[in-house]
Write an enzyme that holds these catalytic residues in place. Structure first.
Site, PDB file in Angstrom:
ATOM      1  N   HIS A 240       2.180  -4.280   4.261  1.00  0.00           N
ATOM      2  CA  HIS A 240       2.822  -4.549   5.526  1.00  0.00           C
ATOM      3  C   HIS A 240       3.898  -5.608   5.320  1.00  0.00           C
ATOM      4  O   HIS A 240       3.715  -6.557   4.578  1.00  0.00           O
ATOM      5  CB  HIS A 240       1.807  -4.963   6.596  1.00  0.00           C
TER       6      HIS A 240
ATOM      7  N   HIS B  98       1.530  -0.671  -1.692  1.00  0.00           N
ATOM      8  CA  HIS B  98       1.494  -2.113  -1.489  1.00  0.00           C
ATOM      9  C   HIS B  98       2.031  -2.867  -2.701  1.00  0.00           C
ATOM     10  O   HIS B  98       1.847  -4.077  -2.813  1.00  0.00           O
ATOM     11  CB  HIS B  98       0.065  -2.552  -1.170  1.00  0.00           C
TER      12      HIS B  98
ATOM     13  N   GLY C 270       4.262  -4.960  11.655  1.00  0.00           N
ATOM     14  CA  GLY C 270       4.890  -6.040  12.413  1.00  0.00           C
ATOM     15  C   GLY C 270       6.373  -5.859  12.653  1.00  0.00           C
ATOM     16  O   GLY C 270       7.100  -6.839  12.864  1.00  0.00           O
TER      17      GLY C 270
END
Length: 200
Positions: A122, A102, A156
Site C-alpha cells: 500500500h 509489495h 490510501g
C-alpha cells in the site's frame, strides 16, 4: 490515468448491487470485485450478477482471488503473489491475470510469470492496513521503473495524491472506501477525473 473501483460490500450504506451498478454506470474505468470473505459458491453467484451489470455499461470487471470463477466466467483475475507461485503453469496460461505486489522483486517475478498488470501497495496509510507502514511513492516509482506492464497504485489514495502518483509512471489508481461510501458516484468520478486528467 485509469481509476478503478475496488469493492467492499461491508462499507456500503445501500444494497451492494445497487451501489455497484451506480458506480459502473458513472463511467469508472473498471471494477475489481474483491469480497474475499465469501465462499467460492457465493462469490461466483455475485460475480455473475456483477458481470451482467458491467456488460450493460461496458465497464471492465476484474475478479479477485477466485481464479476458478475467472475461468468459469472468462474474466480476468487479480492474484496474490502466493497464489501466483502456487498455481500450475497450465492454469496461468488459461486466464488473464494481474498480481498484487509489495516489492520490486515480486513485481519482476509477476511479469516473468505472465502478469498483464500489477497492483502495488500500500502506497499511503490506510485503515485496511492499520499498523503497517506505507511503502510510499519511491517504492511505487521503483516498481514502475522495473517492469514493462501497467502498474496501479493502491492504499490510501486521495485526490490530492494524483499528481505525485502520475509522476511515478503509474498507469492508474485503485480506490475502495470513497467509491463504496459515496451517495453520488457520478459526482465522485467527476471530481476524481479532474485530478487524473490535470494532475493538479
Amino acid at each position: 490515468m485509469k481509476l478503478y473501483c475496488v469493492t467492499n460490500r461491508k462499507l456500503c450504506s445501500v444494497p451492494f448491487l445497487y451501489q455497484f451498478e451506480a458506480i459502473a454506470s458513472s463511467g469508472a474505468d473498471g471494477m475489481i470485485l474483491r469480497e474475499k470473505d465469501l465462499s467460492l459458491r457465493k462469490y461466483s453467484q455475485l460475480a455473475y450478477k456483477c458481470q451482467n451489470i458491467c456488460k450493460q455499461y461496458q465497464v471492465p470487471l476484474i475478479l479477485n482471488t477466485y481464479w476458478e470463477t475467472a475461468l468459469l466466467l472468462h474474466l480476468p483475475v487479480q492474484l496474490s503473489i502466493s497464489q501466483l507461485s502456487a498455481l500450475p503453469y497450465d492454469t496461468l496460461t488459461e486466464i488473464s491475470f494481474g498480481v498484487s505486489v509489495h516489492s520490486v522483486e515480486e513485481a519482476i517475478f509477476a511479469q516473468e510469470k505472465g502478469a498483464k498488470w500489477i497492483i502495488a501497495g500500500h502506497i499511503f496509510s490506510t485503515d485496511c492496513k492499520k499498523g503497517i507502514p506505507p511503502r510510499g511513492l519511491v517504492f511505487l516509482q521503483n516498481v514502475c521503473s522495473n517492469v514493462a506492464i501497467p502498474v496501479f497504485a493502491i492504499g490510501g489514495i486521495r485526490k490530492d495524491s494524483i499528481s505525485a502518483i502520475k509522476k511515478t509512471g503509474a498507469a492508474g489508481c485503485c480506490v475502495m472506501s470513497e467509491w463504496m461510501q459515496t451517495k453520488t458516484p457520478i459526482q465522485t468520478l467527476h471530481n476524481w477525473k479532474k485530478y487524473t486528467s490535470n494532475g493538479t
